[in-house]
Design an enzyme around this catalytic site. Structure first.
Site, short mmCIF file in Angstrom:
data_model
loop_
_atom_site.label_atom_id
_atom_site.label_comp_id
_atom_site.label_asym_id
_atom_site.label_seq_id
_atom_site.Cartn_x
_atom_site.Cartn_y
_atom_site.Cartn_z
N SER A 30 0.87 -1.22 0.19
CA SER A 30 -0.08 0.04 -0.09
C SER A 30 0.71 1.20 -0.05
O SER A 30 1.81 1.56 1.04
CB SER A 30 -0.98 0.02 1.20
OG SER A 30 -1.41 1.39 1.76
N LYS A 55 -3.31 -20.55 11.39
CA LYS A 55 -3.52 -21.69 12.27
C LYS A 55 -3.57 -23.13 11.46
O LYS A 55 -3.28 -24.09 11.89
CB LYS A 55 -4.39 -21.79 13.44
CG LYS A 55 -4.36 -20.64 14.30
CD LYS A 55 -3.24 -21.00 15.39
CE LYS A 55 -3.23 -20.35 16.81
NZ LYS A 55 -3.48 -18.68 16.62
N THR A 77 -8.09 -31.17 20.95
CA THR A 77 -7.55 -29.99 21.26
C THR A 77 -8.51 -29.11 22.26
O THR A 77 -9.69 -29.24 22.14
CB THR A 77 -6.77 -29.13 20.12
OG1 THR A 77 -5.98 -28.22 20.86
CG2 THR A 77 -8.01 -28.43 19.41
N SER A 80 -10.96 -22.19 21.90
CA SER A 80 -12.27 -21.86 21.24
C SER A 80 -12.15 -20.67 20.19
O SER A 80 -12.96 -20.26 19.48
CB SER A 80 -13.16 -20.88 22.37
OG SER A 80 -12.36 -20.02 22.94
N GLY A 181 1.31 -14.51 20.50
CA GLY A 181 0.32 -15.04 21.44
C GLY A 181 1.22 -16.00 22.39
O GLY A 181 1.90 -15.46 23.35
N GLY A 210 -1.22 -7.66 27.51
CA GLY A 210 -0.50 -9.01 27.94
C GLY A 210 0.90 -9.10 27.39
O GLY A 210 1.13 -9.88 26.54
C1 PLP Z 1 -3.19 -17.88 17.31
C2 PLP Z 1 -3.11 -16.32 16.97
C3 PLP Z 1 -1.83 -15.72 16.89
C4 PLP Z 1 -0.88 -15.80 17.81
O1 PLP Z 1 -0.19 -17.01 17.51
P1 PLP Z 1 0.69 -17.70 18.63
O2 PLP Z 1 1.24 -18.95 17.98
O3 PLP Z 1 -0.08 -18.29 19.61
O4 PLP Z 1 1.71 -16.75 19.08
C5 PLP Z 1 -2.12 -14.39 16.33
N1 PLP Z 1 -3.11 -13.95 15.51
C6 PLP Z 1 -4.04 -14.72 15.10
C7 PLP Z 1 -5.07 -14.39 14.03
C8 PLP Z 1 -4.01 -15.99 15.97
O5 PLP Z 1 -5.28 -16.77 15.57
#
Ligand code: PLP
Length: 323
Positions: A30, A55, A77, A80, A181, A210
């Protein structure tokens, strides 16, 4: 030799395994975004991945390596969120039974989507029952294999294919910004990036509320926090994993944080300027690029947009309040 959980070879093997089934997601650019930071931004759009988030990559890579016996019994697993749908879809494609543990108060749309992929959903009371104990009991009773959302070498290697694809497509980067995460994505992407362009600075980005990953990264030991209150629901993890943390410590250059207000403003930017829907957690890396805490002038910057799964009413209200 290394005693880390994954190497670049693992990411390359994962890529060969998932490539026929995962989307090779587009890389968008962009002019407006570039002008804001003074550099060249390359957005890797995993919001266009199957089931709407990266994922799928790690989940497929993990289940594809099951033994015939594991395949016959199935996978379990708890989640949610996006990992549940990644597992459910991968299991269906591989002809494996999936059992997903979800809290009784999970959004009905998420439960329906997971069932829609053919998974069996087992509901539990998140205030009264221990999810890990239920998961272990189910696994024992039915011979299911547990695949956690991030702390598993096959999951990490699968997520690393995001950075491998991006760098192979656009060439060497100066900086790579990755939402954080539990660190499955960051550990995998750092492993790929440091192998393909060793000078690239790899930076994880967390929600301000976090910041356990930042505290852990800077102190050298895994720091645990209470479930953080943030709109980035995919990054509400309380601690990094025993496999992900050492990889992050070794291969990542820094961990930064952004506020919820910055995430909402970034979500609005993507909708207005680039006409794409990115969920709040998916905006972490981009929000750090726009936030001005990094000098990106003249740099080539990869930004992972991790997913696009956000309820439309929630999207509308977040956008309405955003700057
Ligand atoms: C799971 C997830 C994350 C974080 O991924 P991690 O492997 O847990 O660090 C970031 N963004 C989205 C959209 C996710 O689903």
């Amino acid at each position: 030799m290394t005693d880390l959980a994954i190497s670049f070879e693992d990411v390359a093997a994962a890529h060969a395994r998932i490539a026929p089934f995962a989307h090779r997601t587009p890389v968008l650019t962009s002019t407006t975004a570039d002008a804001l930071v003074g550099g060249s931004l390359f957005f890797k759009c995993e919001n266009f991945q199957r089931m709407g988030a990266f994922k799928f990559r790690g989940a497929y890579n993990a289940i594809a390596q099951f033994t015939p016996e594991q395949r016959a019994h199935g996978v379990v697993t708890f989640s949610s969120g996006n990992h549940a749908q990644g597992i459910a879809l991968s299991a269906r494609l591989l002809g494996v039974k999936a059992v997903i543990l979800m809290p009784i108060d999970a959004p009905a749309t998420k439960v329906a989507a997971t069932r829609g992929y053919g998974a069996e959903v087992v509901l539990y009371d998140r205030y009264g029952e221990d999810r890990d104990a239920i998961g272990r009991r189910l696994a024992d009773e039915r011979g299911l294999t547990l695949i956690p959302p991030y702390d598993h070498p096959h999951v990490m290697a699968g997520q690393g294919t995001v950075a491998k694809e991006l760098i192979e497509e656009v060439g060497p980067l100066d900086v790579l910004l990755v939402p954080l995460g539990g660190g499955g994505l960051l550990s995998g992407c750092a492993t790929a990036a440091k192998a393909l362009c060793p000078d690239c600075r790899v930076i994880g980005v967390e929600p301000e509320a976090g910041n356990d990953g930042q505290l852990s990264f800077r102190s050298g030991a895994i720091v645990r926090i209470d479930t953080p209150k943030t709109i980035a629901d995919g990054a509400q993890t309380q601690f990094l994993g025993n496999y992900t943390f050492p990889v992050i410590r070794q291969r990542v250059d820094d961990v930064l944080t952004v506020s919820d207000a910055e995430l909402a403003a970034t979500m609005k930017f993507f909708a207005m300027r680039m006409k794409i829907i990115v969920e709040p957690t998916g905006c972490l890396g981009a929000a750090a690029a726009f936030g001005g805490q990094l000098d990106l002038r003249g740099k080539r910057v990869g930004v992972v947009l991790t997913g696009g799964n956000v309820d439309m009413a929630r999207f509308a209200s977040l956008i309405a309040d955003a700057a």
